[in-house]
Enzyme design. Structure first.
Site, PDB file in Angstrom:
ATOM      1  N   LYS A   9      -2.692  -7.649   8.342  1.00  0.00           N
ATOM      2  CA  LYS A   9      -1.328  -7.545   9.150  1.00  0.00           C
ATOM      3  C   LYS A   9      -1.375  -7.547  10.535  1.00  0.00           C
ATOM      4  O   LYS A   9      -2.548  -7.292  10.928  1.00  0.00           O
ATOM      5  CB  LYS A   9      -0.376  -6.533   8.388  1.00  0.00           C
ATOM      6  CG  LYS A   9      -0.179  -6.569   7.075  1.00  0.00           C
ATOM      7  CD  LYS A   9       0.730  -5.397   6.572  1.00  0.00           C
ATOM      8  CE  LYS A   9       1.216  -5.427   5.171  1.00  0.00           C
ATOM      9  NZ  LYS A   9       2.027  -4.526   4.784  1.00  0.00           N
ATOM     10  N   TYR A  49       7.446 -11.095  -0.613  1.00  0.00           N
ATOM     11  CA  TYR A  49       7.922  -9.902  -0.348  1.00  0.00           C
ATOM     12  C   TYR A  49       9.322  -9.874  -1.297  1.00  0.00           C
ATOM     13  O   TYR A  49      10.072  -9.211  -1.004  1.00  0.00           O
ATOM     14  CB  TYR A  49       8.119  -9.143   0.767  1.00  0.00           C
ATOM     15  CG  TYR A  49       6.824  -8.851   1.351  1.00  0.00           C
ATOM     16  CD1 TYR A  49       6.079  -7.962   0.668  1.00  0.00           C
ATOM     17  CD2 TYR A  49       6.533  -8.707   2.617  1.00  0.00           C
ATOM     18  CE1 TYR A  49       5.109  -7.293   1.254  1.00  0.00           C
ATOM     19  CE2 TYR A  49       5.373  -8.234   3.119  1.00  0.00           C
ATOM     20  CZ  TYR A  49       4.592  -7.464   2.393  1.00  0.00           C
ATOM     21  OH  TYR A  49       3.699  -6.926   3.148  1.00  0.00           O
ATOM     22  N   PHE A  57      15.336  -2.263   4.596  1.00  0.00           N
ATOM     23  CA  PHE A  57      14.293  -2.521   5.635  1.00  0.00           C
ATOM     24  C   PHE A  57      13.486  -3.831   5.766  1.00  0.00           C
ATOM     25  O   PHE A  57      12.672  -4.212   6.321  1.00  0.00           O
ATOM     26  CB  PHE A  57      13.247  -1.462   5.848  1.00  0.00           C
ATOM     27  CG  PHE A  57      12.756  -1.262   4.196  1.00  0.00           C
ATOM     28  CD1 PHE A  57      11.815  -2.076   3.679  1.00  0.00           C
ATOM     29  CD2 PHE A  57      13.166  -0.232   3.338  1.00  0.00           C
ATOM     30  CE1 PHE A  57      11.143  -1.883   2.480  1.00  0.00           C
ATOM     31  CE2 PHE A  57      12.530  -0.253   1.924  1.00  0.00           C
ATOM     32  CZ  PHE A  57      11.607  -0.955   1.524  1.00  0.00           C
ATOM     33  N   ARG A 102      -5.783   2.378   4.760  1.00  0.00           N
ATOM     34  CA  ARG A 102      -4.567   2.892   5.437  1.00  0.00           C
ATOM     35  C   ARG A 102      -4.810   4.320   5.935  1.00  0.00           C
ATOM     36  O   ARG A 102      -3.975   4.737   7.080  1.00  0.00           O
ATOM     37  CB  ARG A 102      -3.549   2.728   4.272  1.00  0.00           C
ATOM     38  CG  ARG A 102      -3.037   1.193   4.330  1.00  0.00           C
ATOM     39  CD  ARG A 102      -2.408   0.958   2.848  1.00  0.00           C
ATOM     40  NE  ARG A 102      -1.741  -0.490   2.700  1.00  0.00           N
ATOM     41  CZ  ARG A 102      -0.978  -0.804   1.683  1.00  0.00           C
ATOM     42  NH1 ARG A 102      -1.281  -0.189   0.612  1.00  0.00           N
ATOM     43  NH2 ARG A 102      -0.490  -1.897   1.895  1.00  0.00           N
ATOM     44  N   ASN A 112       0.809  -0.802   8.032  1.00  0.00           N
ATOM     45  CA  ASN A 112       0.100  -0.278   7.284  1.00  0.00           C
ATOM     46  C   ASN A 112      -1.286  -1.163   7.034  1.00  0.00           C
ATOM     47  O   ASN A 112      -1.745  -1.007   6.130  1.00  0.00           O
ATOM     48  CB  ASN A 112       0.444   0.312   5.925  1.00  0.00           C
ATOM     49  CG  ASN A 112       0.842  -0.772   4.947  1.00  0.00           C
ATOM     50  OD1 ASN A 112       1.068  -1.843   5.372  1.00  0.00           O
ATOM     51  ND2 ASN A 112       1.726  -0.523   4.036  1.00  0.00           N
ATOM     52  N   HIS A 115      -2.124  -6.026   3.498  1.00  0.00           N
ATOM     53  CA  HIS A 115      -1.580  -6.161   2.129  1.00  0.00           C
ATOM     54  C   HIS A 115      -2.632  -6.558   1.227  1.00  0.00           C
ATOM     55  O   HIS A 115      -4.048  -7.100   1.396  1.00  0.00           O
ATOM     56  CB  HIS A 115      -0.714  -7.393   1.978  1.00  0.00           C
ATOM     57  CG  HIS A 115      -0.418  -7.796   0.778  1.00  0.00           C
ATOM     58  ND1 HIS A 115       0.662  -7.209  -0.047  1.00  0.00           N
ATOM     59  CD2 HIS A 115      -1.031  -8.978  -0.451  1.00  0.00           C
ATOM     60  CE1 HIS A 115       0.693  -7.758  -1.499  1.00  0.00           C
ATOM     61  NE2 HIS A 115      -0.411  -8.735  -1.309  1.00  0.00           N
ATOM     62  N   GLU A 126      -0.283 -14.958  -5.967  1.00  0.00           N
ATOM     63  CA  GLU A 126      -0.647 -14.867  -4.377  1.00  0.00           C
ATOM     64  C   GLU A 126      -1.493 -15.663  -3.804  1.00  0.00           C
ATOM     65  O   GLU A 126      -1.399 -16.277  -2.604  1.00  0.00           O
ATOM     66  CB  GLU A 126      -0.519 -13.480  -4.033  1.00  0.00           C
ATOM     67  CG  GLU A 126       0.634 -12.575  -4.200  1.00  0.00           C
ATOM     68  CD  GLU A 126       0.394 -10.990  -4.248  1.00  0.00           C
ATOM     69  OE1 GLU A 126      -0.904 -10.767  -3.465  1.00  0.00           O
ATOM     70  OE2 GLU A 126       1.399 -10.272  -4.099  1.00  0.00           O
TER      71      GLU A 126
HETATM   72  P1  IDP Z   1       2.257  -2.061  -1.172  1.00  0.00           P
HETATM   73  O1  IDP Z   1       1.965  -2.941   0.264  1.00  0.00           O
HETATM   74  O2  IDP Z   1       1.399  -0.814  -0.961  1.00  0.00           O
HETATM   75  O3  IDP Z   1       2.034  -2.635  -2.456  1.00  0.00           O
HETATM   76  P2  IDP Z   1       5.113  -2.479  -1.474  1.00  0.00           P
HETATM   77  O4  IDP Z   1       5.927  -1.481  -2.090  1.00  0.00           O
HETATM   78  O5  IDP Z   1       4.727  -3.498  -2.388  1.00  0.00           O
HETATM   79  O6  IDP Z   1       3.703  -1.587  -1.102  1.00  0.00           O
HETATM   80  O7  IDP Z   1       5.661  -2.820  -0.132  1.00  0.00           O
HETATM   81  C1  IDP Z   1       5.134  -3.842   0.697  1.00  0.00           C
HETATM   82  C2  IDP Z   1       5.265  -3.410   2.085  1.00  0.00           C
HETATM   83  O8  IDP Z   1       6.409  -3.377   2.637  1.00  0.00           O
HETATM   84  C3  IDP Z   1       4.503  -2.494   2.418  1.00  0.00           C
HETATM   85  O9  IDP Z   1       3.073  -2.579   2.601  1.00  0.00           O
HETATM   86  C4  IDP Z   1       5.001  -1.852   3.661  1.00  0.00           C
HETATM   87  O10 IDP Z   1       4.326  -2.534   4.803  1.00  0.00           O
HETATM   88  C5  IDP Z   1       6.482  -2.518   3.602  1.00  0.00           C
HETATM   89  N1  IDP Z   1       7.252  -1.281   3.003  1.00  0.00           N
HETATM   90  C6  IDP Z   1       7.379  -0.754   1.989  1.00  0.00           C
HETATM   91  N2  IDP Z   1       8.125   0.161   1.805  1.00  0.00           N
HETATM   92  C7  IDP Z   1       8.662   0.461   3.057  1.00  0.00           C
HETATM   93  C8  IDP Z   1       9.877   1.336   3.529  1.00  0.00           C
HETATM   94  O11 IDP Z   1      10.195   2.241   2.861  1.00  0.00           O
HETATM   95  N3  IDP Z   1      10.054   1.372   4.825  1.00  0.00           N
HETATM   96  C9  IDP Z   1       9.463   0.369   5.470  1.00  0.00           C
HETATM   97  N4  IDP Z   1       8.647  -0.630   5.036  1.00  0.00           N
HETATM   98  C10 IDP Z   1       8.246  -0.664   3.758  1.00  0.00           C
HETATM   99 MG    MG Z   2       2.984  -4.604  -3.094  1.00  0.00          MG
END
Ligand code: IDP
Ligand code: MG
Length: 153
Positions: A9, A49, A57, A102, A112, A115, A126
């Site tokens: 990212k 996403y 968000f 992370r 973070n 992905h 994907e």
């Molecule tokens: P993952 O990346 O660990 O699979 P997901 O729930 O699929 O997590 O969320 C995708 C991405 O969206 C996360 O990696 C993060 O960058 C962002 N994200 C997820 N939840 C939040 C939140 O509550 N606030 C801000 N960004 C979030």
């Molecule tokens: Mg995810």
């Protein structure tokens, strides 16, 4: 063998962590099958996403993912999807285990670093979304018999 998608990212690009992150996957024994830099379009982010589009968000995530080009890559190995998720660590960098990407390089939920596909099924979807068939390479990993035992292959 499984294949999985990793996106470095903008948080990885801006913090000059791309090499460090790629190095971790290489050292683990995973095989790099595809890699390229690209600027993510609105459409690609909405597809990628889709499970978060209705969250408040989402506009912030979109802006964050478009802040710089990203590096997308495909890694291959036995149970590669889970292996890569474990190397990535849990979503929130503040909670992610030390030793994970992370956990070692971030303190944010959003920023973070990477992905990683979450299931075998999503990995296939994907990879298809981010790569053309001619961008994913089949080649012999010469150290394979030293990465896995013969009964694992
Ligand atoms: P993952 O990346 O660990 O699979 P997901 O729930 O699929 O997590 O969320 C995708 C991405 O969206 C996360 O990696 C993060 O960058 C962002 N994200 C997820 N939840 C939040 C939140 O509550 N606030 C801000 N960004 C979030
Ligand atoms: Mg995810």
């Amino acid at each position: 063998m499984e294949r999985t998608l990793v996106i470095l990212k903008p948080s990885a690009i801006q913090r000059a962590l791309a090499g460090e992150v790629i190095r971790r996957f290489e050292r683990k024994g995973l095989k790099l099958c595809a890699i390229k830099m690209m600027q993510l379009s609105d459409e690609l982010i909405q597809q990628h996403y889709a499970h978060l589009v209705d969250r408040p968000f989402f506009p912030r995530i979109k802006e964050s993912m478009q802040a710089t080009p990203v590096i997308v890559c495909c890694w291959e190995g036995i149970e590669a999807v889970q292996v890569v998720r474990d190397l990535a660590g849990t979503t929130n960098g503040r909670k992610a285990a030390p030793g994970s990407i992370r956990g070692d390089f971030g303190v944010s939920v959003q920023e973070n670093i990477i992905h990683a596909s979450d299931t075998v099924e999503n990995a296939a979807i994907e990879l298809n979304r981010f790569f053309g068939a001619d961008e994913i390479f089949d080649y012999q990993q010469s150290a394979l018999n030293f990465i896995y035992a013969s009964d694992e292959l």
